[in-house]
Design a protein around this motif. Structure first.
Motif, PDB file in Angstrom:
ATOM      1  N   TYR A   7      12.632  47.150  11.313  1.00 23.95           N
ATOM      2  CA  TYR A   7      13.443  47.876  10.331  1.00 23.95           C
ATOM      3  C   TYR A   7      12.841  47.764   8.935  1.00 23.95           C
ATOM      4  O   TYR A   7      12.741  48.765   8.222  1.00 23.95           O
ATOM      5  N   SER A  11      11.446  50.787   6.696  1.00 23.75           N
ATOM      6  CA  SER A  11      12.027  50.999   5.373  1.00 23.75           C
ATOM      7  C   SER A  11      10.937  51.111   4.294  1.00 23.75           C
ATOM      8  O   SER A  11      10.982  52.005   3.442  1.00 23.75           O
ATOM      9  N   ARG A  22      17.447  58.233   7.070  1.00 23.77           N
ATOM     10  CA  ARG A  22      18.186  59.298   7.769  1.00 23.77           C
ATOM     11  C   ARG A  22      17.281  60.506   8.021  1.00 23.77           C
ATOM     12  O   ARG A  22      17.333  61.115   9.097  1.00 23.77           O
ATOM     13  N   GLU A  25      15.067  59.666  10.866  1.00 23.05           N
ATOM     14  CA  GLU A  25      15.840  59.740  12.108  1.00 23.05           C
ATOM     15  C   GLU A  25      15.995  61.193  12.559  1.00 23.05           C
ATOM     16  O   GLU A  25      15.807  61.509  13.741  1.00 23.05           O
ATOM     17  N   VAL A  32      22.091  59.204  14.265  1.00 22.94           N
ATOM     18  CA  VAL A  32      22.345  58.563  12.974  1.00 22.94           C
ATOM     19  C   VAL A  32      22.584  57.070  13.204  1.00 22.94           C
ATOM     20  O   VAL A  32      23.345  56.684  14.085  1.00 22.94           O
ATOM     21  N   GLY A  33      21.912  56.233  12.439  1.00 21.29           N
ATOM     22  CA  GLY A  33      22.098  54.791  12.524  1.00 21.29           C
ATOM     23  C   GLY A  33      21.187  54.087  13.507  1.00 21.29           C
ATOM     24  O   GLY A  33      21.203  52.861  13.592  1.00 21.29           O
ATOM     25  N   THR A  34      20.378  54.853  14.233  1.00 24.26           N
ATOM     26  CA  THR A  34      19.495  54.233  15.228  1.00 24.26           C
ATOM     27  C   THR A  34      18.550  53.231  14.575  1.00 24.26           C
ATOM     28  O   THR A  34      18.404  52.102  15.055  1.00 24.26           O
ATOM     29  N   SER A  36      18.811  51.698  11.706  1.00 24.33           N
ATOM     30  CA  SER A  36      19.559  50.561  11.145  1.00 24.33           C
ATOM     31  C   SER A  36      19.879  49.515  12.205  1.00 24.33           C
ATOM     32  O   SER A  36      19.930  48.326  11.915  1.00 24.33           O
ATOM     33  N   LYS A  37      20.070  49.948  13.436  1.00 26.46           N
ATOM     34  CA  LYS A  37      20.349  49.009  14.530  1.00 26.46           C
ATOM     35  C   LYS A  37      19.151  48.106  14.806  1.00 26.46           C
ATOM     36  O   LYS A  37      19.304  47.045  15.413  1.00 26.46           O
ATOM     37  N   TRP A  38      17.983  48.522  14.357  1.00 23.39           N
ATOM     38  CA  TRP A  38      16.779  47.738  14.584  1.00 23.39           C
ATOM     39  C   TRP A  38      16.750  46.459  13.758  1.00 23.39           C
ATOM     40  O   TRP A  38      15.895  45.615  13.945  1.00 23.39           O
ATOM     41  N   LYS A  39      17.718  46.282  12.858  1.00 21.71           N
ATOM     42  CA  LYS A  39      17.825  45.025  12.112  1.00 21.71           C
ATOM     43  C   LYS A  39      18.138  43.880  13.069  1.00 21.71           C
ATOM     44  O   LYS A  39      17.739  42.750  12.842  1.00 21.71           O
TER      45      LYS A  39
END
Length: 64
Positions: A7, A11, A22, A25, A32-34, A36-39
C-alpha cells in the motif's frame, strides 16, 4: 530493516504519477477500497499486475 507495505509503495507511486489511489483503482478495474485493504492484507497477483500496468512499473516495484 524497515519493511514497507505494498500500500505504501502504491501510494508513493500514485503521488509521483499525480494520480489518486481511487483513480488507479478505477483504471485497473478494481473495486473502491481494494488498494486500501492492502494495508492489512496481501493483494492478489492479478490485482498487483493491474495496478503495476496502470502505474507503468513492474510488479517487483510494488513489492520492494
Amino acid at each position: 530493516m524497515i519493511v514497507t507495505s505494498v500500500y505504501e509503495n502504491v501510494s508513493v507511486l500514485c503521488a509521483k504519477n499525480k494520480k489518486s489511489i481511487r483513480c488507479v483503482e478505477r483504471e485497473a478495474h478494481l473495486a473502491v477500497g481494494t488498494i486500501s485493504k492492502w494495508k492489512n492484507a496481501s493483494p492478489t497477483a492479478d490485482n498487483l499486475k493491474a495496478v503495476a500496468k496502470v502505474l507503468k512499473v513492474k510488479v517487483d516495484k510494488l513489492l520492494e
